[in-house]
Each structure stands twice: as C-alpha cells, then as structure tokens.
Scaffold this motif. Structure first.
Motif, PDB file in Angstrom:
ATOM      1  N   CYS A 182     -18.202 -25.180  43.920  1.00  0.00           N
ATOM      2  CA  CYS A 182     -18.352 -24.797  45.331  1.00  0.00           C
ATOM      3  C   CYS A 182     -17.428 -23.658  45.732  1.00  0.00           C
ATOM      4  O   CYS A 182     -17.717 -22.894  46.652  1.00  0.00           O
ATOM      5  CB  CYS A 182     -18.126 -26.005  46.237  1.00  0.00           C
ATOM      6  N   GLY A 183     -16.258 -23.548  45.057  1.00  0.00           N
ATOM      7  CA  GLY A 183     -15.305 -22.501  45.403  1.00  0.00           C
ATOM      8  C   GLY A 183     -14.471 -22.786  46.625  1.00  0.00           C
ATOM      9  O   GLY A 183     -13.638 -21.956  47.018  1.00  0.00           O
ATOM     10  N   ARG A 184     -14.633 -23.963  47.236  1.00  0.00           N
ATOM     11  CA  ARG A 184     -13.947 -24.270  48.491  1.00  0.00           C
ATOM     12  C   ARG A 184     -12.999 -25.456  48.409  1.00  0.00           C
ATOM     13  O   ARG A 184     -12.058 -25.557  49.203  1.00  0.00           O
ATOM     14  CB  ARG A 184     -14.982 -24.560  49.597  1.00  0.00           C
ATOM     15  N   CYS A 185     -13.244 -26.382  47.486  1.00  0.00           N
ATOM     16  CA  CYS A 185     -12.449 -27.617  47.449  1.00  0.00           C
ATOM     17  C   CYS A 185     -11.079 -27.365  46.825  1.00  0.00           C
ATOM     18  O   CYS A 185     -10.792 -26.291  46.276  1.00  0.00           O
ATOM     19  CB  CYS A 185     -13.196 -28.697  46.670  1.00  0.00           C
ATOM     20  N   ALA A 241      -7.409 -24.589  42.958  1.00  0.00           N
ATOM     21  CA  ALA A 241      -6.383 -24.708  41.916  1.00  0.00           C
ATOM     22  C   ALA A 241      -6.855 -24.138  40.581  1.00  0.00           C
ATOM     23  O   ALA A 241      -6.121 -24.187  39.594  1.00  0.00           O
ATOM     24  CB  ALA A 241      -5.994 -26.181  41.741  1.00  0.00           C
ATOM     25  N   GLY A 242      -8.077 -23.600  40.540  1.00  0.00           N
ATOM     26  CA  GLY A 242      -8.599 -23.016  39.309  1.00  0.00           C
ATOM     27  C   GLY A 242      -9.263 -24.003  38.379  1.00  0.00           C
ATOM     28  O   GLY A 242      -9.636 -23.641  37.264  1.00  0.00           O
ATOM     29  N   LEU A 288     -13.714 -29.423  37.619  1.00  0.00           N
ATOM     30  CA  LEU A 288     -13.440 -30.671  38.330  1.00  0.00           C
ATOM     31  C   LEU A 288     -13.796 -30.561  39.808  1.00  0.00           C
ATOM     32  O   LEU A 288     -13.370 -31.389  40.623  1.00  0.00           O
ATOM     33  CB  LEU A 288     -11.966 -31.059  38.161  1.00  0.00           C
ATOM     34  N   CYS A 289     -14.567 -29.557  40.161  1.00  0.00           N
ATOM     35  CA  CYS A 289     -14.989 -29.318  41.543  1.00  0.00           C
ATOM     36  C   CYS A 289     -15.517 -30.602  42.187  1.00  0.00           C
ATOM     37  O   CYS A 289     -16.316 -31.332  41.590  1.00  0.00           O
ATOM     38  CB  CYS A 289     -16.067 -28.240  41.553  1.00  0.00           C
TER      39      CYS A 289
END
Length: 342
Positions: free
Chosen positions: A88-91, A96-97, A101-102
């Motif tokens: 998602c790029g938001r969580c 944290a990169g 594990l998104c």
C-alpha cells in the motif's frame, strides 16, 4: 478470454470470462507463461489465505498489449515480468521499508486475478521490462527467484560459507544456484528424488543426501559427515514439518536457519528452545520478494541462472486445473502454464 478460476476451496476449473480492462495506471499483459507454485496447491486445499473466486497464478510474464492513459516507460509489445505483491505504501511496515509485511498487502493471483489466464492486468509499478530476445518461458521464474534472493540476503551467505538446502523443488534448486553465486564453497542438498539430487549437483551443489536412505543429521553433521558440526547456513525450502525440524539441528553453533518453504497454515513443528539458546542459532523467516524482483529479472536476463533444466513440462490452460489440484509428479520441478499452447 479463458481463465482458470478457483471458485472455492477444492473447486477449480477453466472458465470463459470477460477480458480485463486496464485502468489509467495499469498494463494489460498477454500471458506467455505462468508457473505453478506450491502456494497455488495450498490455495486449492485451503492451506493459504486467499479471496475466491479468483484466478490464481502469481509467477507470470508476458507481452504488453495495452497501456493505461497515465502510464509512461512501457510500450505495447514490451516483454515484462510482474511482481505480484502490491504494497500500500502507507502503513507503518511500508514506511519502515518492509513492504513484504505490508498491513494491506494485495497479491496478484491470490487476492486479485492472476496469470492462469490469457490476460492479466497489473499496476505499472509492478512491471519490469525483460529483453525482447529472452525466452518467453524464462520470465515466469523472476518471482520465485526474487523470493530466493530475499532468503539469501537474510542469510548473509559469504564467500567460503557452508550451506545446506533442504528440498529439491524449484526454490531449493534456485537457492543452490544463488548460494554458489554468493561464494559458498560447500553446498549440500537433501531431497528424496534422485533426479533432483543429480540436477542439484549439476547446478552447483557439492554433494547431496537421500533422506530416505540415511539419517540426514548424522550424514551431514557427524564427525565423519559431510559438514562436521553443521552448516553456516541452512535453507528450509520444502515447507514440511520434517525438514523444518531438521533445519535447526543441521546448523552449526552460531549458524543461521532461513525458513523459505511455505508450510500449510496451521502446521506445527517441534524444536528445543534450550538448543537455540545454547548454540545461539539465528532462525529467520523469509517472506516474499521485497525489492528483489528487479535483481531477479536482471540475473535471468544475464543468463547466469539455469532455467531450462528446471522446466519439467509445459501445459495448456485446459490442463492447468488438474495440475493444480494434484500433487507434483515424481521428480517434477516446475510446470509452466502456456496459454498459447491451447
């Protein structure tokens, strides 16, 4: 178009469905090849979470047939491979990169329609261009190779390392090759299939073990064994209870165990916490392919990974449901679904 549909746990068949339409940021890709993964069989048996009804298939490559209105950097006719894991790029994990594990991870072929079909739609950010002259079947190996790269990264295999690989499927045989490229000087593969043991030795393993004919722990770690005292790194690539338990006993004191194989959800394995403590073992899980898909594509494009000998057979979309619903044939490494064969 034709697509293999997992309607529910234990129910899979070939259907005629509407051809997907790409959104502004998407690519429409005509599938050239899509690999059958152990995870696909876990989906069929309800051993890995997914969202049926869905078209499985997450190891795919193909030709761009249409680009979305907001897409740049891709053209119709490009050969591409797709990273199926959409973060998602938001969580917090993404920030944290740790995109693998998104918290909102969506996977093509698991949560949305995948590559066991004539066409697939994927976001442009998941696509990587492959050389036009690359064999069409080779692009389907980028995803599994990316997963193996992540495991080797976590293991920190160094020149001179000793390595044990448990499992002679495609993940084990790709890991053997990556360990060799990383500089491991001793690489032992353990698998039941004689053909896979022979292939592993051809691909870089220095020795192999038949777990049906000998005690693996004794054959490797005993004073007269292949690696007295154990290995610097053990890769568990089979995804079964027996090898998970073996992996921790095969590592030397201070060694590293990397769990790469996908076990059925709910499976339990036994280990002795005192042993992990007393020998200070590092045991890590290796999940998916964070930031490794491009590297995998470049390795395959460069021809430094043997692919052709890993392909056991190619099947049509019509044959795919039966392949997914049944265990692999003896000695089988990788089955590719090739829609154009139908």
């Amino acid at each position: 178009m034709k697509a293999v549909r997992l309607e529910a746990v234990g129910s899979i068949s070939l259907r005629e469905i509407a051809k997907p339409v790409p959104g502004p940021d998407d690519l429409l890709v005509r599938i050239e090849a899509c690999g059958v993964c152990g995870t696909d069989r876990h989906l069929f048996h309800g051993e890995f979470p997914c969202r049926p009804p869905v078209t499985p298939g997450h190891e795919f490559s193909g030709i761009v047939e249409e680009v979305g209105t907001a897409v740049s950097g891709f053209a119709v006719g490009d050969r591409v491979t797709g990273d199926p894991n959409i973060a998602c790029g938001r969580c917090g994990q993404c920030h944290a990169g740790r995109v693998n594990l998104c918290s909102n991870l969506t996977a093509i072929g698991i949560h949305r329609d995948g590559g066991f079909a004539d066409y697939v739609v994927m976001p442009r950010k998941q696509a990587f261009v492959l050389p036009a002259d690359l064999k069409p079947t080779h692009g389907a190996f980028c995803e599994p190779l990316g997963c193996c790269l992540h495991g080797v990264d976590l293991a920190e295999v160094r020149p001179g390392s000793s390595v044990v690989v448990l499992g002679g499927g495609v993940i084990g045989l790709l890991t053997v090759q990556l360990a060799r490229l990383a500089g491991a000087t001793t690489i032992i593969l353990s698998t039941r299939q004689a053909s896979r043991r022979a292939l592993a030795r051809e691909l870089g393993a220095t020795a192999s073990v038949d777990p049906t004919a000998t005690d693996v722990i004794d054959a490797i770690t005993s004073p007269a064994g292949l690696m007295p005292g154990g290995a610097d790194v053990v890769f568990e690539c089979a995804g079964v209870c027996e090898t998970v338990e073996q992996s921790m006993r095969l590592a030397r004191a201070g060694g590293t165990v990397v769990i790469v194989g996908v076990t059925p959800q709910g499976m339990k394995a036994e280990f002795e916490p005192f042993d992990l403590l007393f020998r200070e073992l590092k045991v890590v899980g290796s999940f998916l392919n964070p930031y490794t898909h491009r590297r995998a594509a470049e390795l395959i494009a460069a021809g430094v990974i043997e692919i052709d000998r890993l392909i056991s057979r190619q099947v049509t979309l019509e044959e795919a449901p039966r392949v997914i619903a049944n265990p692999p044939a003896p000695g089988e490494v990788k089955v590719l679904v090739v829609p154009a064969m139908g």
